[in-house]
Write an enzyme that holds these catalytic residues in place. Structure first.
Site, PDB file in Angstrom:
ATOM      1  N   LYS A  30     -79.208 -22.167  35.190  1.00 11.12           N
ATOM      2  CA  LYS A  30     -78.012 -21.943  34.272  1.00 11.12           C
ATOM      3  C   LYS A  30     -78.041 -23.186  33.139  1.00 11.12           C
ATOM      4  O   LYS A  30     -77.890 -24.070  33.319  1.00 11.12           O
ATOM      5  CB  LYS A  30     -76.644 -22.340  35.184  1.00 11.12           C
ATOM      6  CG  LYS A  30     -75.313 -21.866  34.405  1.00 11.12           C
ATOM      7  CD  LYS A  30     -74.255 -22.153  35.371  1.00 11.12           C
ATOM      8  CE  LYS A  30     -73.716 -23.697  35.648  1.00 11.12           C
ATOM      9  NZ  LYS A  30     -72.957 -24.101  34.667  1.00 11.12           N
ATOM     10  N   ASP A  59     -74.132 -20.032  30.646  1.00 12.63           N
ATOM     11  CA  ASP A  59     -72.848 -20.021  30.921  1.00 12.63           C
ATOM     12  C   ASP A  59     -71.929 -20.464  29.765  1.00 12.63           C
ATOM     13  O   ASP A  59     -71.473 -21.472  29.722  1.00 12.63           O
ATOM     14  CB  ASP A  59     -72.910 -21.125  32.174  1.00 12.63           C
ATOM     15  CG  ASP A  59     -71.564 -21.184  32.733  1.00 12.63           C
ATOM     16  OD1 ASP A  59     -70.371 -20.470  32.453  1.00 12.63           O
ATOM     17  OD2 ASP A  59     -71.284 -22.306  33.391  1.00 12.63           O
ATOM     18  N   LYS A  61     -68.755 -18.522  28.886  1.00 15.24           N
ATOM     19  CA  LYS A  61     -67.514 -18.121  29.044  1.00 15.24           C
ATOM     20  C   LYS A  61     -66.786 -17.718  27.928  1.00 15.24           C
ATOM     21  O   LYS A  61     -65.567 -18.594  27.494  1.00 15.24           O
ATOM     22  CB  LYS A  61     -66.833 -19.160  29.835  1.00 15.24           C
ATOM     23  CG  LYS A  61     -67.328 -19.754  30.995  1.00 15.24           C
ATOM     24  CD  LYS A  61     -66.618 -20.643  32.048  1.00 15.24           C
ATOM     25  CE  LYS A  61     -66.951 -21.306  33.166  1.00 15.24           C
ATOM     26  NZ  LYS A  61     -68.205 -22.248  32.899  1.00 15.24           N
ATOM     27  N   ASP A  64     -62.141 -14.340  23.412  1.00 19.93           N
ATOM     28  CA  ASP A  64     -61.453 -14.289  22.100  1.00 19.93           C
ATOM     29  C   ASP A  64     -60.926 -12.815  21.874  1.00 19.93           C
ATOM     30  O   ASP A  64     -60.900 -12.029  22.985  1.00 19.93           O
ATOM     31  CB  ASP A  64     -62.801 -14.654  20.881  1.00 19.93           C
ATOM     32  CG  ASP A  64     -62.305 -15.019  19.763  1.00 19.93           C
ATOM     33  OD1 ASP A  64     -61.212 -14.478  19.276  1.00 19.93           O
ATOM     34  OD2 ASP A  64     -62.817 -16.171  19.379  1.00 19.93           O
ATOM     35  N   THR A 118     -62.471 -23.018  38.770  1.00 21.45           N
ATOM     36  CA  THR A 118     -62.194 -23.869  40.162  1.00 21.45           C
ATOM     37  C   THR A 118     -61.580 -25.026  39.765  1.00 21.45           C
ATOM     38  O   THR A 118     -61.325 -25.643  41.055  1.00 21.45           O
ATOM     39  CB  THR A 118     -63.641 -24.259  40.738  1.00 21.45           C
ATOM     40  OG1 THR A 118     -64.593 -24.478  39.698  1.00 21.45           O
ATOM     41  CG2 THR A 118     -64.230 -22.730  41.430  1.00 21.45           C
ATOM     42  N   ARG A 208     -75.689 -30.701  41.160  1.00 27.03           N
ATOM     43  CA  ARG A 208     -75.841 -32.117  41.935  1.00 27.03           C
ATOM     44  C   ARG A 208     -76.959 -32.067  42.946  1.00 27.03           C
ATOM     45  O   ARG A 208     -77.604 -32.906  43.327  1.00 27.03           O
ATOM     46  CB  ARG A 208     -74.515 -32.599  42.034  1.00 27.03           C
ATOM     47  CG  ARG A 208     -74.141 -33.018  40.714  1.00 27.03           C
ATOM     48  CD  ARG A 208     -72.546 -33.442  40.800  1.00 27.03           C
ATOM     49  NE  ARG A 208     -72.028 -32.094  40.673  1.00 27.03           N
ATOM     50  CZ  ARG A 208     -70.429 -32.403  40.709  1.00 27.03           C
ATOM     51  NH1 ARG A 208     -69.867 -33.582  40.818  1.00 27.03           N
ATOM     52  NH2 ARG A 208     -69.890 -31.268  40.862  1.00 27.03           N
TER      53      ARG A 208
END
Ligand code: C5P
Length: 227
Positions: A30, A59, A61, A64, A118, A208
């Site tokens: 990603k 990624d 996102k 528009d 999230t 992580r």
């Protein structure tokens, strides 16, 4: 399930070093906002040089007006990446415009819709969308499915319900995964791989727990064995 590793380290060099350690594995990577703004398409090319079979999820996102989203999506398709995302709240018309524009590319990337970020808790989410997160996430998922998208970014805990109201084949990509219950960090509702499996998650996104491990390659191997 297909493992997607988040390349969230602070520099291009560190991200490439991580990718090199993982080059023997059949995984997705990603590439986020920060990395893409800083390192651009050269970074994508460098990742492909590390292993041409790495699959890349960009990624970004997008959000528009429909025409601008379609234009941007076409430029993304030319980068040779494998998947990217747009906001479902940009609306059906924008989502349909993107899919229509990409239809001329036989090997077009997969397109996912972001349902709810999230970082929202229920009350701050309601301030904008007037409904609770899971109700709205399902509504956004249905809208994205009907607009011809390939899947959604959602919580592992919403994956099964979303597939029930759309299709088993509608992809769910889920961050906030702690494979074996590792430290949650700033994530709120974390799921283990066991839960992700039960909830029919297609792509667990893991950052992580992999890059902070002292042996990321070994950690990936353990995760791949589990999935
Ligand atoms: O380190 P960790 O495993 O928590 O990383 C999760 C990745 O997924 C990060 O790159 C984060 O920005 C991303 N993400 C997220 N929640 C979303 C969308 C993306 O955590 N709703």
């Amino acid at each position: 399930m297909r493992l997607c590793v988040a390349l969230d380290l602070p520099s291009s060099k560190e991200n490439l070093e991580l990718a090199s350690k993982l080059k023997e594995y059949d995984i997705w990577l990603k590439v986020g906002f920060r990395t893409y703004i800083r390192d651009g398409k050269e970074f994508i090319e460098e990742l492909k040089r590390v292993n041409p079979n790495f699959k890349i999820f960009l990624d970004l996102k997008l959000y528009d007006i429909p025409n601008t989203m379609a234009d941007a999506s076409e430029e993304i398709a030319k980068l040779g990446i494998d998947m990217f995302n747009i906001h479902a709240s940009s609306g059906s018309l924008a989502m349909r415009s993107v899919m229509q524009r990409l239809s001329k590319y036989p090997n077009r990337p997969l397109v996912l819709a972001v349902t709810a970020l999230t970082s929202f808790d229920n009350s701050s989410f309601k301030e904008i969308y007037e409904k609770g997160i899971s109700t709205k996430a399902e509504q956004f998922a249905k809208m994205s499915f009907e607009s011809g998208l390939d899947g959604v970014v959602c919580s592992a805990f919403e994956s099964r319900a979303i597939k029930e109201i759309t299709s088993k084949k509608f992809i769910t990509l889920c961050p906030a995964i702690r494979p074996f219950g590792e430290d949650a960090g700033d994530q709120k509702r974390v799921a283990t791989l066991e839960i992700a499996k039960d909830e029919l998650v297609d792509f667990p996104v893991i950052g992580r727990p992999i890059y902070k491990d002292k042996n990321p390659a070994k950690k990936v191997k353990i995760i791949l064995n589990k999935i």
